[in-house]
Scaffold this active site. Structure first.
Site, PDB file in Angstrom:
ATOM      1  N   GLU A 143       7.650  17.712  -3.660  1.00 46.84           N
ATOM      2  CA  GLU A 143       8.379  17.794  -4.231  1.00 46.84           C
ATOM      3  C   GLU A 143      10.121  18.043  -4.339  1.00 46.84           C
ATOM      4  O   GLU A 143      11.007  17.514  -5.125  1.00 46.84           O
ATOM      5  CB  GLU A 143       8.995  19.792  -2.896  1.00 46.84           C
ATOM      6  CG  GLU A 143       7.560  20.619  -3.520  1.00 46.84           C
ATOM      7  CD  GLU A 143       7.448  21.752  -2.366  1.00 46.84           C
ATOM      8  OE1 GLU A 143       6.362  22.553  -2.278  1.00 46.84           O
ATOM      9  OE2 GLU A 143       8.038  21.782  -1.485  1.00 46.84           O
ATOM     10  N   HIS A 176       6.970  28.530  -5.979  1.00 48.38           N
ATOM     11  CA  HIS A 176       6.702  28.330  -5.225  1.00 48.38           C
ATOM     12  C   HIS A 176       5.937  29.962  -4.662  1.00 48.38           C
ATOM     13  O   HIS A 176       5.669  30.715  -4.101  1.00 48.38           O
ATOM     14  CB  HIS A 176       7.536  28.506  -3.702  1.00 48.38           C
ATOM     15  CG  HIS A 176       8.056  26.995  -3.207  1.00 48.38           C
ATOM     16  ND1 HIS A 176       8.449  26.482  -3.881  1.00 48.38           N
ATOM     17  CD2 HIS A 176       7.132  26.717  -2.314  1.00 48.38           C
ATOM     18  CE1 HIS A 176       8.799  25.481  -3.026  1.00 48.38           C
ATOM     19  NE2 HIS A 176       7.726  25.498  -2.006  1.00 48.38           N
TER      20      HIS A 176
END
Length: 247
Positions: A143, A176
């Protein structure tokens, strides 16, 4: 955007979608080796998470290792290593503080607390403890490389810090699949983007992100029962306060 960054983004996207093919393949392989189908159904999500995250991390790190490209942030003089270590430690506390503030704002806006994404991860960890390695180490590395080094770094070449951090943080939230917690993910995104710009070292937000995820996952995994009991007590107290206000 440099072609190396394009390859990294493609790798990350393929990792996110790989379960469509990899999951059934792993299931069939396990059943063929004699594992009960019901057992495989519970193990496949966890093991495929570990496999896909680890392979994607390896591929992306190899691409970066071979690349000589540096964005505008990394072309600047980085802070010395000892200061980078201090910023990484401070970054953990900054990230938690940002989460607390963001959660408080979401609560005032009537947004339910708790993350389905985190709960799903804890369920995977219960079935396959190795998932902790994937979500606490490999996940944050991926990420930070994708959303801070590549996306934020590319936007930062053209936009002021606020807008570059805002756009990359929104994309971080979308990844997410919890848009209701956009404020929370944006707070984290801004924090890690700040650490990256401040130190000129992507390793700093990586260490802070890894440390935060590791702490959260371990706490929720080890003390899952205690946390659920605290939530139940909090809900009962809220109900009692409502009854008192009613009477």
């Amino acid at each position: 955007m440099k072609k190396e960054y394009g390859f990294i983004l493609i790798t990350y996207i393929l990792m996110q979608l790989s379960g469509i093919v990899g999951g059934p393949l792993l299931y069939k392989t396990g059943v063929a080796l004699g594992v009960e189908p019901i057992r495989m159904e519970t193990l496949v999500p966890g093991y495929w998470t570990v496999i896909s995250f680890s392979l994607a991390t390896l591929i992306i790190l190899l691409i970066l290792w071979r690349s000589t490209y540096r964005n505008d942030i990394e072309r600047q003089k980085p802070v010395p290593l000892h200061f980078a270590a201090l910023w990484a430690i401070l970054g953990v506390f900054m990230a938690f503080a940002a989460q607390i503030i963001a959660s408080s704002i979401e609560t005032r806006l009537g947004i339910p607390q708790g993350s389905e994404n985190t709960q799903d991860i804890i369920e995977l960890v219960k079935g396959v403890p190795l998932v902790i390695l994937a979500v606490a180490v490999f996940g944050p590395i991926l990420e930070e490389i994708v959303f801070r080094k590549i996306i934020f770094g590319s936007l930062y070449n053209r936009l002021p810090f606020f807008f570059a951090a805002l756009i990359s943080s929104l994309m971080f939230s979308v990844a997410h699949a919890e848009l209701e917690h956009t404020i929370l993910y944006a707070a984290m995104g801004f924090t890690f983007a700040f650490l990256y710009v401040k130190t000129k070292r992507i390793i700093v937000p990586i260490v802070a992100h890894v440390s935060m995820n590791t702490f959260v996952v371990l706490i929720q995994y080890v003390f899952a029962d205690e946390i659920q009991e605290m939530i139940r007590k909090a809900e009962k107290m809220e109900q009692m306060s409502q009854w008192i206000r009613w009477f």
